[in-house]
Scaffold this motif. Structure first.
Motif, PDB file in Angstrom:
ATOM      1  N   GLY A 111      12.582  -1.516 -20.418  1.00  0.00           N
ATOM      2  CA  GLY A 111      12.257  -0.269 -21.098  1.00  0.00           C
ATOM      3  C   GLY A 111      12.850   0.969 -20.434  1.00  0.00           C
TER       4      GLY A 111
ATOM      5  N   ASP B   7      15.989   2.143 -24.182  1.00  0.00           N
ATOM      6  CA  ASP B   7      15.331   1.610 -25.382  1.00  0.00           C
ATOM      7  C   ASP B   7      16.262   0.666 -26.131  1.00  0.00           C
ATOM      8  OD1 ASP B   7      13.000   3.315 -25.063  1.00  0.00           O
ATOM      9  OD2 ASP B   7      14.412   4.952 -25.507  1.00  0.00           O
TER      10      ASP B   7
ATOM     11  N   VAL C 180      17.129  -2.839 -20.593  1.00  0.00           N
ATOM     12  CA  VAL C 180      16.528  -2.765 -21.933  1.00  0.00           C
ATOM     13  C   VAL C 180      15.206  -3.541 -21.965  1.00  0.00           C
ATOM     14  CG1 VAL C 180      16.832  -3.356 -24.380  1.00  0.00           C
ATOM     15  CG2 VAL C 180      18.719  -2.321 -23.100  1.00  0.00           C
ATOM     16  N   SER C 181      15.157  -4.685 -21.321  1.00  0.00           N
ATOM     17  CA  SER C 181      13.898  -5.440 -21.364  1.00  0.00           C
ATOM     18  C   SER C 181      12.816  -4.718 -20.566  1.00  0.00           C
ATOM     19  CB  SER C 181      14.083  -6.880 -20.881  1.00  0.00           C
ATOM     20  OG  SER C 181      14.188  -6.933 -19.496  1.00  0.00           O
TER      21      SER C 181
ATOM     22  N   SER D 104      17.358  -4.164 -28.532  1.00  0.00           N
ATOM     23  CA  SER D 104      16.325  -3.160 -28.294  1.00  0.00           C
ATOM     24  C   SER D 104      15.246  -3.727 -27.388  1.00  0.00           C
ATOM     25  CB  SER D 104      15.726  -2.655 -29.613  1.00  0.00           C
ATOM     26  OG  SER D 104      14.592  -3.405 -29.952  1.00  0.00           O
ATOM     27  N   SER D 105      14.544  -2.813 -26.794  1.00  0.00           N
ATOM     28  CA  SER D 105      13.433  -3.133 -25.926  1.00  0.00           C
ATOM     29  C   SER D 105      12.341  -3.826 -26.751  1.00  0.00           C
ATOM     30  CB  SER D 105      12.949  -1.785 -25.408  1.00  0.00           C
ATOM     31  OG  SER D 105      12.115  -1.955 -24.347  1.00  0.00           O
TER      32      SER D 105
ATOM     33  N   VAL E  87      14.840  -9.356 -24.814  1.00  0.00           N
ATOM     34  CA  VAL E  87      15.300  -8.212 -25.607  1.00  0.00           C
ATOM     35  C   VAL E  87      15.371  -8.674 -27.061  1.00  0.00           C
ATOM     36  CG1 VAL E  87      16.686  -7.104 -23.787  1.00  0.00           C
ATOM     37  CG2 VAL E  87      17.772  -8.773 -25.305  1.00  0.00           C
TER      38      VAL E  87
END
Ligand code: ATP
Ligand code: ZN
Length: 287
Positions: free
Chosen positions: A64, A67, A61-62, A187-188, A83
């Motif tokens: 990308g 998402d 997630v970090s 989330s990203s 994140v």
């Protein structure tokens, strides 16, 4: 890659899996999960799901690659990846705790000075020890931490606990909580504005489902002279709905109440003269 589709990372199999996929289903998002496939697309929402080990979710997630993700706060904290925590989800509640052999003395964090503590959460544990100014040796191991003291590998452990029964069966007792955790939506850090729009739509649905989970729909029959007393007990979304019953002198009251208040409220309602109390779950609650 379709720039309008969003990717959500979920745990492939484990304690988070069922609740995570269940939540997505309740949002009306259909997934056709086939066997062991890593990626599944929804046909009725611009969402793709990636099934991963929970430990890998913050990194994906970090970076990308995904998402969004659903993962325990314990993993978010331990991995230290960048994140955004968007929403707590209320399931997989547990705590990361320090436990010692039952018979050992403990009078606060200083009792851990000079000890060896086995854990699969070295970063979180080091953070806790630093915060309390305790010098102890952190021994990172892979899984089954609870056996470490029994085989002389460590003096104490730092592990996830929910009921504490695993600790008990290994002759250990919980002495300090390092952190409380539940599943969260992450989330990203940088989403395109197009993706952000899809995320908002998903969040709107998620929040409706989560809010509904905490509430119950209640219907009851009340003698007219008690309607004021009963409606004062039931705040509802705005205020309770009151209909006259066919039988004169009685009304039907409909309201929404918080799950946590439930038993307590039922007693008070009965004392106020309410009868025929029906309680049902709410599927969705749109604010
Ligand atoms: P993976 O193969 O994906 O790495 P895992 O074995 O690391 O799986 P699980 O045991 O499935 O992970 O736990 C996943 C998450 O569930 C934990 O990170 C934590 O947030 C939560 N969890 C762990 N233990 C408990 C528990 N006893 N009660 C409730 N939730 C828990
Ligand atoms: Zn894991």
């Amino acid at each position: 890659m379709d720039s309008k589709r969003i990717t959500l990372a979920l745990q492939k199999s484990g304690r988070l899996s069922e609740d995570s996929t269940d939540l997505i289903a309740r949002c009306g998002i259909e997934l056709r999960r086939q066997g062991g496939r890593l990626k599944v697309s929804s046909g009725n929402f611009p969402l793709d799901i990636l099934f991963l080990r929970d430990d890998d979710i913050p990194e994906y997630v970090s970076d990308g690659v995904a998402d969004l993700g659903i993962v325990g706060q314990n993993i978010v904290r331990e991995k230290g990846r960048e994140v955004r925590v968007v929403e707590p989800l209320g399931f997989s509640r547990c705590r990361l705790s320090i436990a010692i052999p039952k018979a050992e003395e403990f009078s606060g964090p200083a009792s851990l000075e000079g000890k060896t503590i086995a854990t699969t959460y070295p970063n979180s544990l080091r953070g806790y020890l630093d915060e309390h100014g305790v010098r102890a040796q952190v021994r990172e191991i892979q899984g089954s931490t609870e056996v470490a003291p029994g085989i002389g590998l460590a003096d104490a452990i730092c592990d996830l606990v929910s009921t504490g029964s695993t600790l008990l069966t290994h002759g250990l007792r919980e002495v300090e909580v390092v952190l409380h955790s539940e599943a969260v939506l992450v989330s990203s850090p940088d989403l395109s504005s197009e993706k952000q729009k899809q995320v908002e739509e998903l969040l709107f649905r998620l929040r409706s489902v989560l809010r509904a989970r905490e509430s119950k729909y209640i219907l009851l029959n009340v003698p007219n002279e008690s309607v004021d007393q009963v409606t004062a007990l039931l705040p509802g979304l705005r205020s309770p709905t009151v209909f006259p019953l066919a039988e004169s002198g009685w009304s039907s009251v409909h309201a929404v109440i918080e799950e946590g208040d439930f038993w307590h409220k039922i007693d008070e309602l009965k004392r106020a003269g309410a009868e025929g109390i029906l309680v049902s779950p709410i599927e969705k609650m749109i604010a």
